[in-house]
Scaffold this motif. Structure first.
Motif, PDB file in Angstrom:
ATOM      1  N   ASN A  61       0.834  -1.211   0.000  1.00 24.30           N
ATOM      2  CA  ASN A  61       0.000   0.000   0.000  1.00 24.30           C
ATOM      3  C   ASN A  61       0.857   1.244   0.000  1.00 24.30           C
ATOM      4  O   ASN A  61       0.570   2.235  -0.680  1.00 24.30           O
ATOM      5  N   GLN A  62       1.934   1.197   0.783  1.00 23.13           N
ATOM      6  CA  GLN A  62       2.830   2.349   0.836  1.00 23.13           C
ATOM      7  C   GLN A  62       3.571   2.493  -0.497  1.00 23.13           C
ATOM      8  O   GLN A  62       3.844   3.612  -0.951  1.00 23.13           O
ATOM      9  N   VAL A  63       3.888   1.332  -1.139  1.00 23.02           N
ATOM     10  CA  VAL A  63       4.540   1.392  -2.441  1.00 23.02           C
ATOM     11  C   VAL A  63       3.627   2.076  -3.453  1.00 23.02           C
ATOM     12  O   VAL A  63       4.072   2.920  -4.252  1.00 23.02           O
ATOM     13  N   ILE A  64       2.355   1.735  -3.424  1.00 23.78           N
ATOM     14  CA  ILE A  64       1.411   2.355  -4.355  1.00 23.78           C
ATOM     15  C   ILE A  64       1.315   3.849  -4.113  1.00 23.78           C
ATOM     16  O   ILE A  64       1.328   4.659  -5.050  1.00 23.78           O
ATOM     17  N   LYS A  65       1.231   4.226  -2.818  1.00 19.22           N
ATOM     18  CA  LYS A  65       1.168   5.655  -2.494  1.00 19.22           C
ATOM     19  C   LYS A  65       2.441   6.363  -2.923  1.00 19.22           C
ATOM     20  O   LYS A  65       2.404   7.493  -3.430  1.00 19.22           O
ATOM     21  N   LEU A  66       3.558   5.694  -2.738  1.00 19.70           N
ATOM     22  CA  LEU A  66       4.824   6.291  -3.116  1.00 19.70           C
ATOM     23  C   LEU A  66       4.896   6.506  -4.627  1.00 19.70           C
ATOM     24  O   LEU A  66       5.363   7.548  -5.103  1.00 19.70           O
ATOM     25  N   LEU A  67       4.405   5.524  -5.417  1.00 16.99           N
ATOM     26  CA  LEU A  67       4.450   5.650  -6.871  1.00 16.99           C
ATOM     27  C   LEU A  67       3.447   6.664  -7.388  1.00 16.99           C
ATOM     28  O   LEU A  67       3.654   7.277  -8.435  1.00 16.99           O
ATOM     29  N   GLU A  68       2.366   6.855  -6.650  1.00 14.70           N
ATOM     30  CA  GLU A  68       1.361   7.825  -7.077  1.00 14.70           C
ATOM     31  C   GLU A  68       1.807   9.261  -6.817  1.00 14.70           C
ATOM     32  O   GLU A  68       1.251  10.200  -7.403  1.00 14.70           O
ATOM     33  N   ASP A  69       2.778   9.411  -5.938  1.00 11.29           N
ATOM     34  CA  ASP A  69       3.255  10.751  -5.591  1.00 11.29           C
ATOM     35  C   ASP A  69       4.138  11.270  -6.728  1.00 11.29           C
ATOM     36  O   ASP A  69       5.256  10.808  -6.945  1.00 11.29           O
ATOM     37  N   SER A  70       3.647  12.222  -7.461  1.00 12.81           N
ATOM     38  CA  SER A  70       4.385  12.766  -8.601  1.00 12.81           C
ATOM     39  C   SER A  70       4.752  14.224  -8.415  1.00 12.81           C
ATOM     40  O   SER A  70       5.177  14.894  -9.351  1.00 12.81           O
ATOM     41  N   GLU A  71       4.570  14.736  -7.181  1.00 12.37           N
ATOM     42  CA  GLU A  71       4.858  16.149  -6.941  1.00 12.37           C
ATOM     43  C   GLU A  71       6.357  16.423  -6.924  1.00 12.37           C
ATOM     44  O   GLU A  71       6.849  17.441  -7.382  1.00 12.37           O
ATOM     45  N   SER A  72       7.091  15.477  -6.373  1.00 10.74           N
ATOM     46  CA  SER A  72       8.537  15.682  -6.232  1.00 10.74           C
ATOM     47  C   SER A  72       9.270  14.800  -7.229  1.00 10.74           C
ATOM     48  O   SER A  72       8.949  13.624  -7.381  1.00 10.74           O
ATOM     49  N   GLN A 101      -2.816  -5.672  -6.068  1.00 11.64           N
ATOM     50  CA  GLN A 101      -1.915  -4.558  -5.745  1.00 11.64           C
ATOM     51  C   GLN A 101      -0.685  -4.569  -6.645  1.00 11.64           C
ATOM     52  O   GLN A 101      -0.207  -3.512  -7.070  1.00 11.64           O
ATOM     53  N   ILE A 102      -0.193  -5.763  -6.979  1.00 12.35           N
ATOM     54  CA  ILE A 102       0.961  -5.870  -7.865  1.00 12.35           C
ATOM     55  C   ILE A 102       0.620  -5.313  -9.243  1.00 12.35           C
ATOM     56  O   ILE A 102       1.411  -4.586  -9.863  1.00 12.35           O
ATOM     57  N   ILE A 103      -0.570  -5.650  -9.750  1.00 15.43           N
ATOM     58  CA  ILE A 103      -0.987  -5.152 -11.059  1.00 15.43           C
ATOM     59  C   ILE A 103      -1.134  -3.637 -11.015  1.00 15.43           C
ATOM     60  O   ILE A 103      -0.782  -2.934 -11.983  1.00 15.43           O
ATOM     61  N   GLU A 104      -1.594  -3.094  -9.880  1.00 16.93           N
ATOM     62  CA  GLU A 104      -1.693  -1.637  -9.727  1.00 16.93           C
ATOM     63  C   GLU A 104      -0.300  -1.019  -9.804  1.00 16.93           C
ATOM     64  O   GLU A 104      -0.093   0.024 -10.440  1.00 16.93           O
ATOM     65  N   ILE A 105       0.648  -1.672  -9.180  1.00 14.35           N
ATOM     66  CA  ILE A 105       2.023  -1.183  -9.227  1.00 14.35           C
ATOM     67  C   ILE A 105       2.555  -1.229 -10.650  1.00 14.35           C
ATOM     68  O   ILE A 105       3.241  -0.315 -11.129  1.00 14.35           O
ATOM     69  N   LEU A 106       2.239  -2.328 -11.402  1.00 18.76           N
ATOM     70  CA  LEU A 106       2.681  -2.444 -12.785  1.00 18.76           C
ATOM     71  C   LEU A 106       2.119  -1.317 -13.644  1.00 18.76           C
ATOM     72  O   LEU A 106       2.826  -0.739 -14.486  1.00 18.76           O
ATOM     73  N   ASN A 107       0.851  -0.981 -13.447  1.00 18.40           N
ATOM     74  CA  ASN A 107       0.238   0.087 -14.230  1.00 18.40           C
ATOM     75  C   ASN A 107       0.873   1.445 -13.908  1.00 18.40           C
ATOM     76  O   ASN A 107       1.080   2.280 -14.801  1.00 18.40           O
ATOM     77  N   LEU A 108       1.199   1.664 -12.608  1.00 17.63           N
ATOM     78  CA  LEU A 108       1.848   2.924 -12.235  1.00 17.63           C
ATOM     79  C   LEU A 108       3.241   3.016 -12.839  1.00 17.63           C
ATOM     80  O   LEU A 108       3.661   4.080 -13.323  1.00 17.63           O
ATOM     81  N   CYS A 109       3.947   1.900 -12.849  1.00 14.68           N
ATOM     82  CA  CYS A 109       5.273   1.894 -13.470  1.00 14.68           C
ATOM     83  C   CYS A 109       5.187   2.138 -14.968  1.00 14.68           C
ATOM     84  O   CYS A 109       6.046   2.808 -15.564  1.00 14.68           O
ATOM     85  N   ALA A 110       4.141   1.573 -15.610  1.00 15.05           N
ATOM     86  CA  ALA A 110       3.970   1.762 -17.045  1.00 15.05           C
ATOM     87  C   ALA A 110       3.718   3.221 -17.381  1.00 15.05           C
ATOM     88  O   ALA A 110       4.200   3.733 -18.403  1.00 15.05           O
ATOM     89  N   GLU A 111       2.968   3.904 -16.512  1.00 15.44           N
ATOM     90  CA  GLU A 111       2.719   5.327 -16.744  1.00 15.44           C
ATOM     91  C   GLU A 111       4.011   6.136 -16.608  1.00 15.44           C
ATOM     92  O   GLU A 111       4.265   7.070 -17.379  1.00 15.44           O
ATOM     93  N   LYS A 112       4.825   5.780 -15.625  1.00 12.16           N
ATOM     94  CA  LYS A 112       6.063   6.514 -15.407  1.00 12.16           C
ATOM     95  C   LYS A 112       7.090   6.216 -16.489  1.00 12.16           C
ATOM     96  O   LYS A 112       7.993   7.027 -16.757  1.00 12.16           O
TER      97      LYS A 112
END
Length: 951
Positions: A61-72, A101-112
């Motif tokens: 959960n913290q990993v997802i929050k960390l990846l969603e943080d795009s301010e810095s 949650q892993i798939i959510e992380i994969l999608n966030l990585c794909a966006e980045k």
């Protein structure tokens, strides 16, 4: 590609700030190598320390929050470091509860990844871990998480949108690993791997195959990525569910266009064709063919086929060429496929004939067959294409036009001479560079295709003298030349060690051409003596069948009988050629054991062919008819009719009716007797009753007419509504005549006559009254339909209406008259039954009275033997009765001989031995002297008697 831009899966429900159980540490050895020891007071502290140092940042959960943080922008290193910890923690596979949650992380990585290429490596690592077996705590987890897992695996397909070759290839590798599952080196504590096919099932449920087909558009110009996608689709297409999903994305047409793509390795062609085969086998073949029926696909298929044909020298190239030829064969079956427009049809026809006709064609210039097994298979496939092209697809105008073009191509490219090339005796093993078995298989296949092509190209057939070739070939088939068929192929069934297979397919060709009833073909056969030759072949087949009866021999006999029927029909001269010899052959077929009709070998068809041959080859030729009657043929037909096989009724009754034109036939029919002395009239009336029962005609329990207006109408006929029809169209009452056997039964009974028919019961006479007025009732039905049609559209004038009314009443009066006759017949039968009953009753009374007299006589006898007084009384009565019976006049000048035996104390009659005294001497010369019997001189016997008395 909007479907590939589907938003990523919804995030899993957020958890408490505590870390996920899947990321919690497991007890293990300490850094110093010693065993970790815990005390109750220090356990919590040690655990907290480990979590703080290693796993706090790895909580999902913290990993997802960390990846969603795009301010810095300074978080990139921390995000990458966290992703590495996640990869390290789940190096043996993901638990089912954490996969969302892993798939959510994969999608966030794909966006980045679109902006930061550094995320490529961790993204690939996580995708790689998705290829490992998932882990479950309980057996029910597979079902409980099935929806979530299927959606998560579907997200792998949507990740193909990422513009990274490395990521796309890794996704394909991950999918391929579903089918090569290996157990992890180490299992998570408290977990166990899911079943081997679990991922495959979830991929089917999630529709991964359809998404992957759509992704082909993204890798159109990247050969490596395209090959990996095709490899993944190759594995997915092994499932029927996936194949149906792929067809939704038009996989067949997409893949066909890849067949002629540039690929030095040849993998593109191989994998695309393999997937097409899987689609044909595991999904709707019609849908696949429809997708391949575009002009672009046919051109692509033709181009790659020609390339493999001319330049494919490897074993695998020839196999692939044959696979594509099979697909082309399926396209040839589809009238909508532009095979002719693309020139593919002409190419296949030329290929099928170029080794036989030896005509150079620029389409295949430089082509040489190696006579390998693959070339042999290609030859059979090309023959098969010819057979498909010779089938008329449908009656649509466009299809008819294309069919005419196809026939033109078949004629112009010498298909007929090429097929007739094989209609000749097998000369030696290894003929024409083929082995003996291969040549025989090609020969039989070619002759089988000739049966389809010959009726379409009759002019070409006659110009090639095909009838002559076939008759010579058939003569070889029945000859004594040593030949041992291999019988290894489909067409060679039953032909091992003999020539029956060659005979079978040659007769099929003749059957197909004579069925056209073309005067040129039939006249050509007759002029070459085909009738006598066919009769000889039929005898040969009959003799062979006596040794061992099988389906092939029965088929051969049935085909010969059909050919003879077609040749002799409506031609008196040909019937005379058939007559005596043919009738002798037909008789045993009609005498066939009824039990064989249900054997399944073909006896039923053989019997029908024999009856058809009888109708076409015998009836109409008086010599043949008379000979058939002499052979008791009518009796055999009636025996066959008495079996009551419904499918034989029409043909047998029709034959009997035709024979009745011969004046000798009716006497034969009247003479016939069946089981229990059944007569022909009784049999015909029974068939009438059975037919009316099946038609649902209303009758009372005694068989009398119930409906006076429509006495013979069936239940289906009564249900029909009135439909006005043109005068040229027959009404339903007329059409009904040909749909049952009542008209034939009526006609046959008319030939026999309705009077003095033997062997009929009262019930038969009741039915016979209806049959006798069949035409009257049928005329009434037609008038009834006419009246109903007129009332639907017009109102008749008064005179016409009066006439119609009189006609209707006349029909009803006929029904009432017949019903009255039926009642009279039944009443007469009833009176006769009463009289017979009275006679039987009188006979019973007389029998009982006689029995009483016998009993009384026996009682008197017992009384006389047990009571002496009764015996004396009976004796006196007997003597008195005897005395009263004697004549009162006494014989003059004669000697009276007494019949009483003195002293006899019985009342029964005397025995058969009677002693008679001789005539006294003084009476000699008395009354007997004047007769012719007087003894003038003593006879030898008389002299002997005197001597005895003197002694």
């Amino acid at each position: 590609m909007s479907s590939l831009a589907e938003p990523r899966a919804s995030r899993a429900p957020s958890r408490s700030p505590g870390r996920s159980p899947a990321l919690s540490p497991a007890p293990g050895p300490s850094r110093g190598g010693g065993e970790r020891r815990r005390s109750p007071s220090g356990a919590r502290a040690d655990s907290g320390a480990v979590q703080d140092t290693q796993l706090q940042s790895a909580d999902l959960n913290q990993v997802i929050k960390l990846l969603e943080d795009s301010e810095s922008k300074d978080l990139e290193k921390e995000q990458l470091k966290t992703l590495k910890k996640v990869v390290s923690r789940f190096e043996n596979g993901f638990p089912l509860e954490n996969l969302a949650q892993i798939i959510e992380i994969l999608n966030l990585c794909a966006e980045k990844l679109n902006e930061q290429e550094a995320f490529t490596e961790p993204l690939c690592e996580l995708i790689k871990l998705c290829g490992l077996p998932f882990h479950k705590r309980k057996f029910s987890d597979e079902v409980n998480y099935s929806v979530t897992i299927s959606k998560s695996i579907a997200q792998l397909g949507y990740l193909m949108r990422v513009p990274s070759s490395q990521v796309r290839i890794q996704i394909c590798k991950c999918i391929v690993s579903f089918y090569n599952m290996e157990l992890p080196r180490k299992l998570l504590s408290g977990y166990q791997p899911v079943s081997a096919n679990y991922k495959i099932q979830m991929a089917e449920l999630g529709g991964l195959a359809e998404t992957l087909v759509l992704s082909l558009a993204l890798v159109e110009n990247q050969l490596t990525e395209k090959l990996w996608v095709l490899k993944a689709l190759q594995h997915l297409s092994s499932s029927g569910v996936n194949c149906r999903l792929m067809m939704k994305a038009r996989a067949a047409s997409r893949l066909c266009l890849y067949l002629n793509g540039v690929d030095p390795s040849g993998q593109l062609l191989f994998r695309s064709s393999e997937i097409l085969w899987n689609l044909l086998e595991n999904s709707s073949k019609e849908e696949v063919v429809n997708q391949l029926s575009s002009l672009e696909c046919v051109y692509a298929l033709k181009e790659v086929f020609v390339d493999l044909l001319m330049h494919g020298f490897r074993h695998c190239d020839r196999q692939l060429r044959n696979d594509l030829l099979v697909i082309a064969t399926l396209l040839a079956e589809n009238p909508a496929a532009p095979m002719i427009e693309s020139g593919f049809t002409k190419l296949l026809i030329v290929l099928a004939t170029f080794t036989e006709v030896k005509i150079t064609n620029p389409l295949i210039k430089g082509l040489k067959l190696t006579y390998s097994y693959e070339d042999f298979e290609m030859k059979k496939l090309l023959f098969n294409v010819i057979g498909i092209l010779s089938k008329d697809p449908c009656a649509a105008q466009l299809c008819c036009f294309l069919f005419v073009l196809t026939l033109q191509l078949l004629s112009e490219n010498d298909v007929m001479p090429a097929l007739l090339y094989y209609v000749k005796p097998n000369q030696k093993p290894g003929f024409c560079d083929w082995s003996a078995a291969q040549y025989e298989e090609l020969q039989l296949h070619a002759i089988a295709i000739l049966a389809s092509v010959a009726p379409l190209l009759v002019d070409k057939y006659l110009s090639c003298q095909a009838n002559t070739l076939l008759l010579v070939f058939l003569e070889w088939c029945v000859g004594q030349d040593p030949f041992f068929g291999q019988g290894n192929s489909f067409h060679g069934t039953g032909g091992r060690g003999n020539k029956l297979a060659q005979m079978r397919y040659s007769l099929r060709v003749l059957r197909s051409v004579v069925s056209l009833y073309d005067d040129g073909v039939n006249l050509n056969l007759r002029d070459q003596g085909a009738i006598s030759q066919l009769l000889d072949i039929l005898k040969y087949a009959v003799n062979k069948s006596k040794e061992k009866e099988d389906a092939i021999l029965l088929e051969i006999q049935a085909d010969i009988l059909f050919i003879l029927s077609a040749l002799c029909e409506n031609d008196l001269h040909r019937k005379e050629l058939f007559s005596y010899e043919g009738v002798d052959i037909l008789i045993p077929f009609i005498q066939m054991d009824p039990k064989k009709l249900d054997s399944g070998l073909g006896h039923n068809r053989l019997l029908f062919s024999a009856l058809d041959c009888l109708w076409s080859c015998v009836i109409g030729c008086y010599n043949a008819e008379d000979y058939f009657l002499e052979k008791q043929g009518i009796f055999l037909l009636l025996d066959l009719l008495a079996l009551k096989q419904k499918n034989l009724y029409n043909v047998i009754l029709g034959i009997l009716l035709e024979f009745c034109d011969n004046l000798k036939t009716t006497s034969h029919i009247s003479t016939w007797r069946g089981e229990k002395d059944q007569t022909a009239a009784n049999l015909l009336i029974q068939l009438w009753r059975q037919e009316e029962l099946e038609l649902g005609v209303k009758r009372d329990r005694r068989g009398r007419i119930v409906d006076m207006k429509r006495p013979i109408a069936s239940s289906f006929q009564k249900q029909q509504e009135v439909i006005p029809m043109p005068a040229s169209y027959p009404s339903f009452a007329i059409m009904e005549i040909s749909e049952n056997i009542r008209a034939k039964l009526y006609s046959l009974l008319c030939k026999l006559g309705f009077e003095n028919l033997p062997g009929l019961s009262a019930e038969d006479f009741v039915t016979l009254a209806i049959i006798r007025h069949y035409i009257d009732f049928k005329v009434g039905e037609v008038w009834s339909e006419l009246c109903a049609e007129l009332k639907e559209e017009f109102r008749p004038v008064e005179s016409d209406e009066e006439a119609l009314k009189i006609i209707s009443e006349l029909s009803e009066d006929t029904g009432r008259k017949v019903a009255a006759q039926q009642t009279e017949v039944l009443e007469s039968q009833h009176r006769q039954e009463i009289q017979e009953e009275q006679k039987v009753y009188a006979k019973i009374i007389a029998t009982n009275k006689q029995r009483e007299i016998v009993n009384k006589s026996w009682e008197n006898f017992l009384t006389r033997t047990s009571n002496y007084e009764a015996l004396k009384k009976a004796k006196r009565l007997q003597e008195k009765s005897i005395e009263a019976s004697r004549s009162k006049s006494k014989t003059q000048n004669g000697t009276f001989h007494s019949t009483d035996i003195k002293g006899l104390g019985t009342t029964i009659g005397s025995g058969r031995l009677v002693t008679i005294g001789s005539t006294p001497p003084q009476l000699i010369g008395g009354p007997l002297a004047v007769t012719n019997l007087a003894l003038r001189k003593p006879s030898v016997c008389e002299g002997a008697l005197k001597k005895i008395k003197g002694i």
